[in-house]
Design a protein around this motif. Structure first.
Motif, PDB file in Angstrom:
ATOM      1  N   ILE A  54     138.681 150.304   0.852  1.00  0.00           N
ATOM      2  CA  ILE A  54     139.621 151.209   0.190  1.00  0.00           C
ATOM      3  C   ILE A  54     140.377 150.488  -0.916  1.00  0.00           C
ATOM      4  CG2 ILE A  54     141.637 150.792   1.676  1.00  0.00           C
ATOM      5  CD1 ILE A  54     140.580 154.287   0.621  1.00  0.00           C
ATOM      6  N   TYR A 105     140.896 156.050  10.082  1.00  0.00           N
ATOM      7  CA  TYR A 105     139.899 154.976  10.120  1.00  0.00           C
ATOM      8  C   TYR A 105     139.644 154.425   8.714  1.00  0.00           C
ATOM      9  CZ  TYR A 105     135.286 152.780  10.521  1.00  0.00           C
ATOM     10  OH  TYR A 105     134.230 151.908  10.449  1.00  0.00           O
ATOM     11  N   ILE A 106     139.471 155.311   7.759  1.00  0.00           N
ATOM     12  CA  ILE A 106     139.056 154.918   6.410  1.00  0.00           C
ATOM     13  C   ILE A 106     140.152 154.151   5.669  1.00  0.00           C
ATOM     14  CG2 ILE A 106     138.484 155.873   4.132  1.00  0.00           C
ATOM     15  CD1 ILE A 106     136.818 157.985   5.679  1.00  0.00           C
ATOM     16  N   LYS A 164     131.515 158.200   7.969  1.00  0.00           N
ATOM     17  CA  LYS A 164     132.785 157.517   7.718  1.00  0.00           C
ATOM     18  C   LYS A 164     132.608 156.050   7.347  1.00  0.00           C
ATOM     19  CE  LYS A 164     133.737 156.288  12.560  1.00  0.00           C
ATOM     20  NZ  LYS A 164     134.699 156.425  13.678  1.00  0.00           N
ATOM     21  N   ASN A 165     131.443 155.469   7.654  1.00  0.00           N
ATOM     22  CA  ASN A 165     131.220 154.056   7.367  1.00  0.00           C
ATOM     23  C   ASN A 165     130.744 153.796   5.940  1.00  0.00           C
ATOM     24  OD1 ASN A 165     131.812 152.987  10.056  1.00  0.00           O
ATOM     25  ND2 ASN A 165     129.948 154.040  10.695  1.00  0.00           N
ATOM     26  N   ASN A 176     138.591 161.662   8.688  1.00  0.00           N
ATOM     27  CA  ASN A 176     138.518 160.304   9.233  1.00  0.00           C
ATOM     28  C   ASN A 176     139.512 159.374   8.541  1.00  0.00           C
ATOM     29  OD1 ASN A 176     136.034 160.459  11.092  1.00  0.00           O
ATOM     30  ND2 ASN A 176     135.215 161.250   9.169  1.00  0.00           N
ATOM     31  N   SER A 177     140.602 159.935   8.033  1.00  0.00           N
ATOM     32  CA  SER A 177     141.510 159.161   7.175  1.00  0.00           C
ATOM     33  C   SER A 177     142.150 157.972   7.882  1.00  0.00           C
ATOM     34  CB  SER A 177     142.596 160.074   6.608  1.00  0.00           C
ATOM     35  OG  SER A 177     143.273 160.745   7.660  1.00  0.00           O
ATOM     36  N   LEU A 201     133.109 155.604   1.450  1.00  0.00           N
ATOM     37  CA  LEU A 201     133.856 154.986   0.349  1.00  0.00           C
ATOM     38  C   LEU A 201     132.931 154.395  -0.706  1.00  0.00           C
ATOM     39  CD1 LEU A 201     136.846 153.231   2.162  1.00  0.00           C
ATOM     40  CD2 LEU A 201     136.905 155.268   0.722  1.00  0.00           C
ATOM     41  N   GLN A 218     140.109 150.417   6.183  1.00  0.00           N
ATOM     42  CA  GLN A 218     138.963 149.630   5.754  1.00  0.00           C
ATOM     43  C   GLN A 218     139.272 148.838   4.485  1.00  0.00           C
ATOM     44  OE1 GLN A 218     136.326 149.679   8.005  1.00  0.00           O
ATOM     45  NE2 GLN A 218     137.911 150.893   9.007  1.00  0.00           N
ATOM     46  N   CYS A 251     132.350 164.150   0.127  1.00  0.00           N
ATOM     47  CA  CYS A 251     132.928 162.848   0.484  1.00  0.00           C
ATOM     48  C   CYS A 251     134.402 162.989   0.837  1.00  0.00           C
ATOM     49  CB  CYS A 251     132.770 161.859  -0.675  1.00  0.00           C
ATOM     50  SG  CYS A 251     131.106 161.213  -0.913  1.00  0.00           S
ATOM     51  N   ILE A 281     136.392 162.059   4.236  1.00  0.00           N
ATOM     52  CA  ILE A 281     137.557 161.159   4.241  1.00  0.00           C
ATOM     53  C   ILE A 281     138.743 161.835   4.913  1.00  0.00           C
ATOM     54  CG2 ILE A 281     139.246 160.008   2.760  1.00  0.00           C
ATOM     55  CD1 ILE A 281     136.930 159.534   0.764  1.00  0.00           C
TER      56      ILE A 281
END
Length: 333
Positions: A162, A155-156, A92-93, A152-153, A96, A159, A145, A149
């Motif tokens: 995004i 969290y993502i 998740k890190n 973990n949406s 993107l 960021q 990917c 995403i």
């Protein structure tokens, strides 16, 4: 002092001829074919170690750069190794940055006016030489990917990365039916913040006319019909104007959404909103592409999750049927 002596031997011409000798007007097609065959064979021998030895790379950013090099050189074995590394390191890190980079990896087009020397393509199957194998490789990793995403949406979407995505990449993410986001307000805020940053990237003032110009179909990506009346009609949401006040929607559009939310809250029948704006998102059941040992583990987790979901649904159905039969028996007793 003895004079120096130089002994000249007559070596076979084919061994001393430059491999990439300049093309002359007298060169025959047979000679040109033989010269190109020598060059391709030499290049294959140079890169044989890349086929035999696995790359030892831990940094996904470095793997992304090497993937671009492999694509530009049309080196399929090297590109596949990079894809495997990126899939294995996917989380998740970094999802993107990997997802965004894949959009830039395209099979280079042959330019008949380009006379610069280039390495011959290396493919694992000669039938793939003239096909776009790059698209298939990157599409498979993009699929994985998107699954990362999805789960973990929450969290993502928070960021800052995004906001650096291209329009098409962001649209592909936030329009997914399987995006596991807790609140559609987060999707709405992502759209507004991205539009403001996109204006700055284009050296435009973030005025309404420019915001609407860059946001395009992104304004319909939030599932407004799933918001509460309070959320949808809020003056501000985390410092940004609410959906009825930002003006990214036309008045006729947001009034229709407002009416839908009101009627739904009273359990009245109402026509569904266009562009999936009232459609529930669901937990996805798609399996990841098997690109590495890690995606194999994800696939097993997906199977287990789907199995549990089916068991839960089955249990619910069984309970309903049991209750129905019990009631039916009580009536006739």
């Amino acid at each position: 002092i003895l004079p120096k002596m130089v002994i000249v031997t007559n070596e076979p011409y084919a061994e001393t001829e430059p491999m990439l000798n300049a093309v002359t007007s007298e060169e025959t097609p047979e000679t040109k074919f033989r010269r190109n065959s020598y060059a391709e064979e030499a290049y294959k021998n140079i890169t044989i170690s890349m086929k035999a030895d696995q790359l030892q790379i831990e940094d996904p950013n470095l793997a992304c750069k090497l993937l671009s090099t492999a694509v530009n050189l049309k080196n399929m074995p090297l590109a596949k190794q990079c894809i495997e590394i990126l899939d294995r390191k996917l989380d998740k890190n970094n999802v993107l940055s990997i997802f965004s980079h894949l959009s830039q990896c395209k099979m280079p087009c042959s330019n008949p006016n380009d006379f610069e020397p280039s390495a011959p393509p290396i493919v694992e199957n000669e039938n793939l030489r003239d096909k776009d194998w790059v698209q298939e490789l990157t599409d498979n990793l993009r699929h994985n990917c998107l699954l990362e995403i999805d789960k973990n949406s929450d969290y993502i979407l928070k960021q800052s990365e995004i906001l650096n995505l291209s329009y098409s990449d962001l649209l592909a993410i936030i329009t997914r039916d399987t995006l596991e986001v807790r609140s559609e307000c987060l999707v709405y805020l992502t759209v507004l913040k991205w539009a403001t940053k996109e204006c700055h990237r284009r050296t435009l003032q973030p005025h309404l006319v420019n915001i609407k110009a860059v946001v395009r179909d992104l304004r319909y990506a939030p599932r407004y019909g799933l918001m509460s009346k309070r959320e949808f009609c809020s003056r501000t949401i985390q410092g940004e104007k609410g959906p009825t006040r930002s003006n990214i929607l036309e008045e006729q559009e947001w009034r229709k959404i407002q009416f839908y939310i009101k009627e739904k809250s009273k359990n009245r029948p109402v026509e569904e909103l266009p562009s999936k704006m009232s459609q529930q998102r669901v937990i996805g059941t798609e399996k990841p592409k098997l690109l590495s040992s890690q995606s194999s583990i994800r696939a097993m987790d997906c199977l287990e999750k789907n199995k549990n979901t089916r068991c839960n649904n089955s249990t619910t159905c069984d309970r309903f049927l049991l209750n129905f039969l019990t009631c039916w028996s009580a009536i006739f007793d």
